[in-house]
Design a protein around this motif. Structure first.
Motif, mmCIF file in Angstrom:
data_model
loop_
_atom_site.group_PDB
_atom_site.id
_atom_site.type_symbol
_atom_site.label_atom_id
_atom_site.label_comp_id
_atom_site.label_asym_id
_atom_site.label_seq_id
_atom_site.Cartn_x
_atom_site.Cartn_y
_atom_site.Cartn_z
ATOM 1 N N VAL A 317 19.264 38.305 -15.409
ATOM 2 C CA VAL A 317 19.225 39.143 -16.615
ATOM 3 C C VAL A 317 18.212 38.617 -17.628
ATOM 4 C CG1 VAL A 317 21.603 39.912 -16.286
ATOM 5 C CG2 VAL A 317 21.146 37.936 -17.763
ATOM 6 N N GLY A 318 17.782 37.361 -17.443
ATOM 7 C CA GLY A 318 16.738 36.816 -18.308
ATOM 8 C C GLY A 318 15.377 37.428 -18.090
ATOM 9 N N ARG A 319 15.239 38.310 -17.095
ATOM 10 C CA ARG A 319 13.958 39.016 -16.904
ATOM 11 C C ARG A 319 13.739 40.071 -17.973
ATOM 12 N NH1 ARG A 319 11.702 35.688 -15.729
ATOM 13 N NH2 ARG A 319 13.604 34.488 -15.949
ATOM 14 N N THR A 320 14.796 40.468 -18.686
ATOM 15 C CA THR A 320 14.655 41.431 -19.775
ATOM 16 C C THR A 320 15.089 40.771 -21.079
ATOM 17 O OG1 THR A 320 15.184 43.677 -20.504
ATOM 18 C CG2 THR A 320 16.967 42.423 -19.474
ATOM 19 N N ALA A 321 14.889 41.468 -22.190
ATOM 20 C CA ALA A 321 15.225 40.941 -23.524
ATOM 21 C C ALA A 321 14.530 39.607 -23.776
ATOM 22 C CB ALA A 321 16.739 40.812 -23.679
ATOM 23 N N ARG A 322 13.258 39.520 -23.390
ATOM 24 C CA ARG A 322 12.503 38.278 -23.554
ATOM 25 C C ARG A 322 11.768 38.268 -24.886
ATOM 26 N NH1 ARG A 322 11.463 35.559 -18.717
ATOM 27 N NH2 ARG A 322 9.382 34.901 -19.359
ATOM 28 N N ALA A 323 11.614 37.056 -25.426
ATOM 29 C CA ALA A 323 10.814 36.831 -26.638
ATOM 30 C C ALA A 323 11.233 37.747 -27.785
ATOM 31 C CB ALA A 323 9.324 37.016 -26.323
ATOM 32 N N GLY A 324 12.543 37.925 -27.954
ATOM 33 C CA GLY A 324 13.053 38.699 -29.073
ATOM 34 C C GLY A 324 13.146 40.188 -28.846
ATOM 35 N N ARG A 325 12.648 40.685 -27.694
ATOM 36 C CA ARG A 325 12.743 42.114 -27.423
ATOM 37 C C ARG A 325 14.154 42.477 -26.966
ATOM 38 N NH1 ARG A 325 7.465 40.834 -25.513
ATOM 39 N NH2 ARG A 325 8.345 40.136 -23.531
ATOM 40 N N THR A 326 14.489 43.748 -27.077
ATOM 41 C CA THR A 326 15.792 44.212 -26.608
ATOM 42 C C THR A 326 15.744 44.502 -25.115
ATOM 43 O OG1 THR A 326 15.246 46.513 -27.131
ATOM 44 C CG2 THR A 326 16.367 45.223 -28.837
ATOM 45 N N GLY A 327 16.909 44.557 -24.489
ATOM 46 C CA GLY A 327 17.005 44.872 -23.078
ATOM 47 C C GLY A 327 18.446 45.152 -22.718
ATOM 48 N N GLU A 328 18.653 45.666 -21.514
ATOM 49 C CA GLU A 328 20.019 45.938 -21.086
ATOM 50 C C GLU A 328 20.198 45.535 -19.635
ATOM 51 O OE1 GLU A 328 21.057 50.135 -20.893
ATOM 52 O OE2 GLU A 328 18.925 50.658 -20.995
ATOM 53 N N SER A 329 21.420 45.111 -19.310
ATOM 54 C CA SER A 329 21.758 44.779 -17.933
ATOM 55 C C SER A 329 23.021 45.529 -17.551
ATOM 56 C CB SER A 329 21.970 43.274 -17.767
ATOM 57 O OG SER A 329 23.150 42.851 -18.418
ATOM 58 N N ILE A 330 23.064 45.988 -16.301
ATOM 59 C CA ILE A 330 24.233 46.691 -15.770
ATOM 60 C C ILE A 330 24.632 46.003 -14.474
ATOM 61 C CG2 ILE A 330 25.177 48.860 -14.913
ATOM 62 C CD1 ILE A 330 22.065 49.049 -16.983
ATOM 63 N N ALA A 331 25.873 45.565 -14.388
ATOM 64 C CA ALA A 331 26.390 44.925 -13.182
ATOM 65 C C ALA A 331 27.214 45.933 -12.391
ATOM 66 C CB ALA A 331 27.248 43.725 -13.560
ATOM 67 N N PHE A 332 26.900 46.092 -11.111
ATOM 68 C CA PHE A 332 27.679 46.957 -10.226
ATOM 69 C C PHE A 332 28.836 46.133 -9.660
ATOM 70 C CE2 PHE A 332 24.807 50.721 -8.848
ATOM 71 C CZ PHE A 332 24.482 50.955 -10.175
ATOM 72 N N VAL A 333 30.028 46.393 -10.129
ATOM 73 C CA VAL A 333 31.199 45.602 -9.768
ATOM 74 C C VAL A 333 32.048 46.388 -8.772
ATOM 75 C CG1 VAL A 333 33.214 44.364 -10.619
ATOM 76 C CG2 VAL A 333 31.168 44.575 -12.067
ATOM 77 N N THR A 334 32.273 45.806 -7.603
ATOM 78 C CA THR A 334 33.152 46.414 -6.611
ATOM 79 C C THR A 334 34.478 45.652 -6.573
ATOM 80 O OG1 THR A 334 32.528 45.040 -4.718
ATOM 81 C CG2 THR A 334 31.081 46.894 -5.258
#
Length: 399
Positions: A317-334
């Motif tokens: 999830v550290g691939r997004t929301a880098r250097a102060g930018r916003t980002g979102e992560s979604i986990a597919f939970v089974t």
């Protein structure tokens, strides 16, 4: 490079490295760790240039190439010579590059160990006088999978008392800290774990879904009007899953590429280049893309498969929301992932919220049938290709 002021880890580590101290540096992904070790190495090199001056060890080929780009940019004015020694590339060309004594060698442990075993003294002699050894993503390098190759590499390099050793990672594990006693006059900079784990600007959510319809939910998620233009990385645990998802998306005219260990190095470089250039909107990847890579355009990370290690989730999830930018992560939970999700939430100190924009009725109405057909065709294509590859191998082997 449009860098106006140093980051926290650069402020902390650069002066200490210039004083000659060994260093353990921990900070969240995207905080400028590469420059924190590259800048002082190049400063010291400019004072007393010879090759091989520094060796940078890294767990993945893609990260090695990215570090090389950073060194090239920083060292452009001083005629820096460097060599990237990674798998999937020509061994002879790499051996010749090592013989020329580049100032900086950036390598994965497995390929550098291959050269130590087989390329002869002329190729590896330069390693014996190295002044800096860097382990980037040190927590990953210090796992059992790298131990044998890493030991082979360390045995030919200058000993710890005559070189500086710099360990950097987004997560400082116990295995990293145990090395503290091995080094002299060491400086440790670590952002507290509760602040390095997950960027504050990251919105973490989950979708609880049955295993057999995950592909349909993924299609619905990434084709929502609110998401259809977002760049996204979809993380999976297996290379086969990555290939199936890539083919499903291509059949639906989604600009997609994949990155995993079962494709050639040239394909890996091309895939990453396409995604960085936004020629592909979706990158389906295994954990080879989870660490260190600087891809500034990522707006969404989807964990299609939940990793077993919570730290792998943090790196993904550290691939997004880098250097102060916003980002979102979604986990597919089974139904099989409950314990893994609980472990992740405990590690990051935050409970995920439910993603409300994709519903079961929407998936059934909009994507289930089309995705099922596309998945079936993708699996049949892979089976035919694998059968063809096996037949060719049998003919080649005379069986």
């Amino acid at each position: 490079m449009a860098i106006r002021r140093p980051s926290q880890i650069q402020i902390a580590c650069i002066p200490q490295i210039l004083k000659g101290r060994d260093c353990i540096g921990g900070a969240r992904t995207g905080s400028g760790k590469t420059i924190a070790f590259a800048a002082p190495i190049l400063q010291k090199l400019s004072e007393d240039p010879f090759g091989v001056f520094a060796v940078v060890m890294t767990p993945t080929r893609e990260l090695a190439l990215q570090i090389s780009e950073q060194f090239a940019a920083l060292g452009a004015s001083m005629n820096l010579r460097q060599a990237v020694i990674v798998g999937g590339m020509d061994m002879i060309a790499q051996a010749l590059a090592l013989q020329k004594r580049p100032h900086v060698v950036i390598a994965t442990p497995g390929r550098l160990a291959d050269h130590i075993r087989s390329s002869g003294e002329e190729a590896i002699a330069g390693l014996r006088r190295v002044k800096f050894l860097v382990m980037d993503e040190a927590d990953r390098l210090l796992t059992p999978g790298f131990a044998e190759d890493l030991e082979e590499c360390m045995n030919v390099m200058a000993k710890a008392k005559t070189r500086q050793t710099l360990l950097f990672s987004a997560t400082i594990t116990q295995s990293v800290m145990q090395l503290k006693e091995s080094f002299r006059h060491i400086f440790v900079h670590e952002v507290p774990s509760n602040s390095i784990s997950i960027p504050a600007t990251l919105d973490q959510t989950y979708l609880f879904i049955p295993t057999h319809v995950r592909e349909a939910y993924l299609v619905s998620l990434l084709t929502l009007p609110i998401n259809e233009k977002k760049s996204a990385i979809v993380f999976v645990n297996r290379a086969t899953t990555a290939e199936v998802l890539k083919r499903i998306f291509r059949s639906m005219d989604v600009r997609v590429t994949s990155l995993h260990s079962q494709i050639s190095q040239r394909e890996r470089i091309d895939s990453l280049g396409r995604f960085r250039a936004e020629a592909a909107r979706v990158l389906v990847a295994t954990d080879v893309a989870s660490r260190g890579l600087d891809i500034p355009v990522v707006q969404m990370v989807v964990n299609f498969d939940i990793p077993a290690d919570p730290d792998d989730y943090i790196h993904r999830v550290g691939r997004t929301a880098r250097a102060g930018r916003t980002g979102e992560s979604i986990a597919f939970v089974t139904e099989h992932d409950i314990n893994r999700i609980k472990a992740i939430e405990e590690r990051v100190g935050k409970v995920m919220t439910k993603y409300e924009l994709v519903t079961e009725s929407m998936v059934i109405r909009d994507s289930l049938q089309q995705t099922s057909n596309a998945k079936r065709e993708a699996l049949m294509d892979l089976e035919r290709e694998n059968s063809g590859s096996l037949s060719k191998k049998r003919r080649f082997d005379g069986r």
